[in-house]
Write a protein that holds these residues in place. Structure first.
Motif, PDB file in Angstrom:
ATOM      1  N   TYR A 326      46.533  49.058  47.068  1.00 36.05           N
ATOM      2  CA  TYR A 326      45.092  48.921  46.778  1.00 36.05           C
ATOM      3  C   TYR A 326      44.482  49.965  46.375  1.00 36.05           C
ATOM      4  CZ  TYR A 326      45.717  45.097  50.190  1.00 36.05           C
ATOM      5  OH  TYR A 326      46.000  43.701  50.552  1.00 36.05           O
TER       6      TYR A 326
ATOM      7  N   VAL B 149      42.965  40.948  48.687  1.00 31.53           N
ATOM      8  CA  VAL B 149      42.006  40.896  49.955  1.00 31.53           C
ATOM      9  C   VAL B 149      41.885  39.165  50.201  1.00 31.53           C
ATOM     10  CG1 VAL B 149      39.625  41.712  50.469  1.00 31.53           C
ATOM     11  CG2 VAL B 149      41.086  43.169  48.875  1.00 31.53           C
ATOM     12  N   SER B 169      34.823  44.957  45.214  1.00 24.10           N
ATOM     13  CA  SER B 169      36.196  45.183  45.359  1.00 24.10           C
ATOM     14  C   SER B 169      36.613  45.730  43.790  1.00 24.10           C
ATOM     15  CB  SER B 169      36.967  44.089  46.108  1.00 24.10           C
ATOM     16  OG  SER B 169      38.314  44.638  45.934  1.00 24.10           O
ATOM     17  N   ASP B 171      39.846  45.492  43.828  1.00 24.32           N
ATOM     18  CA  ASP B 171      41.229  44.724  43.733  1.00 24.32           C
ATOM     19  C   ASP B 171      40.906  43.128  43.953  1.00 24.32           C
ATOM     20  OD1 ASP B 171      42.804  47.232  43.873  1.00 24.32           O
ATOM     21  OD2 ASP B 171      42.102  47.439  45.974  1.00 24.32           O
TER      22      ASP B 171
END
Lengths: 329, 330
Positions: A326, B149, B169, B171
């Motif tokens: 991440y 996610v 986000s 991601d």
């Protein structure tokens, strides 16, 4: 070929020599990579580009620094032609953190965001939809930017090839699809994987302008790509370029080449793009023998420096194992 | 009379408002998906948005799940903020290669160079008599993958506010929305609070047992808790919300308080998400437990068409009530 003679008028010695240097660099970098593989310095899969150099060099010379490039797992040639550092590529294949993808990718996953080089994609054909998406973004952002996407003829049998061609044509996005038809999808010859052998004909089904070119002839590839790129910049629409070529080496280092005749390989080697272009440059007086020797010495030096750089590289500490899963906040 | 601070809203309308707000807020945001424009969305979630934002922002796409999800990933890599709608999770296996091999992996393979800030929404769930190929709960498949996610929209509040957080986000985010909840009405705060996508939420506080769930499980467990309360059992209901990266603190703290736990999900039991929750409780809160943790999951059968068999395939309110009663009053 008429296109070659036309092109020769615009090829100056400096550019001719640079392109020759790039092809020779790819060739010797790949030969050296094979050596390093047998020594156990490079592991995993290693797919070499030997024989196909005219395609990467001929296509990429037509692009600007603003253009995006996506490639396959046989991408060392494209990365070098894009100007990525040989040391960073070799270190990547060694798995060292000084590699162009910090060693996380290896041979099949070379990345350099600063040069807009987006891999190194090893699921056959899965980067074609992404390429269309990048071109869609360029269109939305009103950027004068082309996305160039390399893939093999094996990919053209995948469903995603057809989805991507349809989307690109439907959305009218500036993508250059470059099919490197090296005649084999791993060990399966094209006649066993395609009902229609002229891959370029598949573009017509989507209304995409398509051309096939002799991928062993650098001048022909350059000429065809220059035209394709001009067209894309003018129209904003996709273009499909098929470069018919051949890999002289095996599919990967694990391949015993049971599926093809050695005579066939020898026959194709007669069309080796590097000596052919060298002869051309000499005939056109675009290079001297001394200059050739200089380029050869420079390439040898750079390949050795790449090895030295990779050898001197360091291993990423174990504590970093889960990095890059991440984004760091 | 004082102005009310809440509004009554359907899950569908909450989703639509979150989309509209995202499109208004950031020019880089665009919605692409099958039938999102002219048709108005297969479930009418995006109805009217094409007229409001135009076809550059609301893009109908051909039936090419792998193609357009891949294109969304590419557009995200190139500076856009795409919201890609896969009409239903039932078609979600087709772009799975794009999601796992590209979206979830590029940041890592590139040594941290490439971000893929794509948001992928999928309608999902069981309960509309759509039979085996259109009744899926595949949250666990996606929750298995590092780099993603994974969000599960189990409340109207999240339907209204989770998308905004997802778009922040860097991601890739997968959002599961539940089609069986689209017409349900609820009161939520008029002003959308910042919800975040890192924490689970306690939807009902209680002291006797922790019921841990996500998705449609949330409203079922809330209903069960209300019924249990009438019988004197005070259940705590935890909505996981974020299936990856998993917030274990919230449910571990709850178990430490109640010393009993039940995990509820529609997905098939074996190798399901409940197995993960229970493992973490075993690893980190074993000595807090007064009894073995139980789970209620989907029965391991392709979902059948007839209503009575469909209902029997996934945990219902009565099953949750029964299970808790058995645990607490054996």
């Amino acid at each position: 070929m008429s296109s070659s003679s036309k092109k020769s008028k615009t090829l100056d010695p400096e550019k001719g020599q640079h392109l020759f240097y790039q092809m020779l660099l790819i060739r010797r970098f790949e030969d050296k990579s094979a050596e390093q593989y047998t020594k156990g310095k490079i592991r995993g899969f290693l797919h070499l580009y030997v024989g196909e150099e005219a395609v990467a060099v001929g296509v990429i010379q037509a692009l600007t620094e603003e253009d995006n490039i996506l490639s396959t797992y046989r991408e060392h040639g494209h990365a070098l032609a894009r100007g990525m550092e040989p040391g960073g590529i070799m270190a990547e294949m060694y798995g060292k953190q000084e590699g162009c993808s910090r060693g996380r990718g290896g041979s099949m996953h070379l990345f350099d965001a600063s040069r807009r080089f987006f891999g190194g994609n090893a699921i056959v054909c899965s980067h074609l939809p992404m390429a269309v998406g990048m071109a869609l973004a360029s269109k939305k952002q009103k950027k004068n930017q082309i996305t160039c996407c390399f893939f093999g003829e094996g990919a053209a049998a995948e469903g995603e090839f057809h989805e991507a061609m349809n989307l690109a044509a439907l959305w009218e996005v500036p993508v250059l699809f470059v099919c490197e038809n090296n005649q084999y999808a791993m060990g399966t010859a094209i006649q066993y994987s395609h009902a229609v052998l002229e891959i370029e004909k598949k573009g017509a089904a989507y209304g995409i302008e398509s051309t096939a070119v002799n991928g062993m002839d650098l001048m022909a590839v350059m000429d065809a790509t220059d035209k394709a790129v001009d067209k894309i910049r003018k129209t904003g629409k996709p273009y499909f370029l098929v470069c018919n070529t051949y890999r002289f080496r095996s599919h990967s280092m694990f391949d015993a080449e049971l599926y093809r005749d050695k005579k066939e390989v020898e026959e194709w080697k007669k069309a080796d793009p590097i000596p052919a272009f060298q002869d051309y440059l000499l005939k056109q007086k675009l290079i001297t023998k001394t200059e050739l020797e200089k380029i050869s010495a420079r390439v040898d030096k750079e390949v050795q420096e790449a090895i030295d750089f990779a050898e001197a590289g360091t291993w990423e500490p174990l504590e970093d194992l889960t990095k890059f899963v991440y984004s760091e906040k | 009379m004082e102005a009310s601070n809440t509004i009554k809203i359907t899950y569908r309308e909450a989703l639509k408002q979150s989309l509209r707000e995202a499109l208004q807020k950031d020019d880089r945001v665009f919605l692409m998906g099958e039938d999102v424009g002219r048709y108005g969305g297969a479930f009418a979630v995006s109805k009217g948005l094409l007229e409001e934002f135009g076809e550059e922002r609301i893009m109908d796409v051909p039936l090419s799940e792998s193609g357009f999800v891949g294109a969304g990933i590419g557009a995200a890599m190139a500076g856009m903020k795409p919201i890609v709608e896969v009409m239903t999770i039932n078609f979600g296996l087709l772009p799975m290669d794009q999601i796992i091999n590209n979206a979830a992996t590029l940041l890592h393979m590139s040594g941290g160079q490439l971000n893929v800030p794509v948001v992928i929404r999928m309608g999902c769930g069981i309960g509309r008599q759509l039979a085996a190929q259109h009744s899926h709960s595949w949250e666990p498949f996606y929750a298995h993958v590092p780099g993603l996610v994974v969000l599960s929209v189990g409340t109207h509040e999240d339907a209204r506010g989770m998308l905004a957080a997802a778009l922040e986000s860097p991601d890739p985010v997968i959002i599961f929305e539940y089609t069986s909840m689209l017409n349900m009405e609820m009161e939520i705060a008029k002003d959308v609070p910042e919800l975040g996508i890192s924490k689970a939420k306690v939807r009902r506080e209680g002291n006797d047992i922790s019921i841990i769930t996500y998705g449609t499980g949330v409203h079922k467990c809330m209903e069960a808790a209300a019924e249990l309360a009438r019988g004197g059992i005070d259940a705590e209901v935890i909505d996981l919300r974020v299936l990856r990266p998993l917030d274990e603190e919230t449910f571990l703290a709850s178990v430490a308080k109640t010393h009993q736990a039940l995990v509820v999900e529609d997905a098939w039991c074996s190798v399901g998400f409940s197995a993960e929750i229970i493992s973490r409780i075993m690893e980190k809160a074993f000595y807090e437990l007064d009894a073995p943790v139980k789970r209620l999951c989907g029965v391991e059968v392709p979902i059948p068409y007839p209503l009575h068999l469909e209902e029997a395939s996934v945990p219902q309110v009565k099953d949750i009530v029964n299970s808790v009663q058995k645990t607490l009053k054996p």
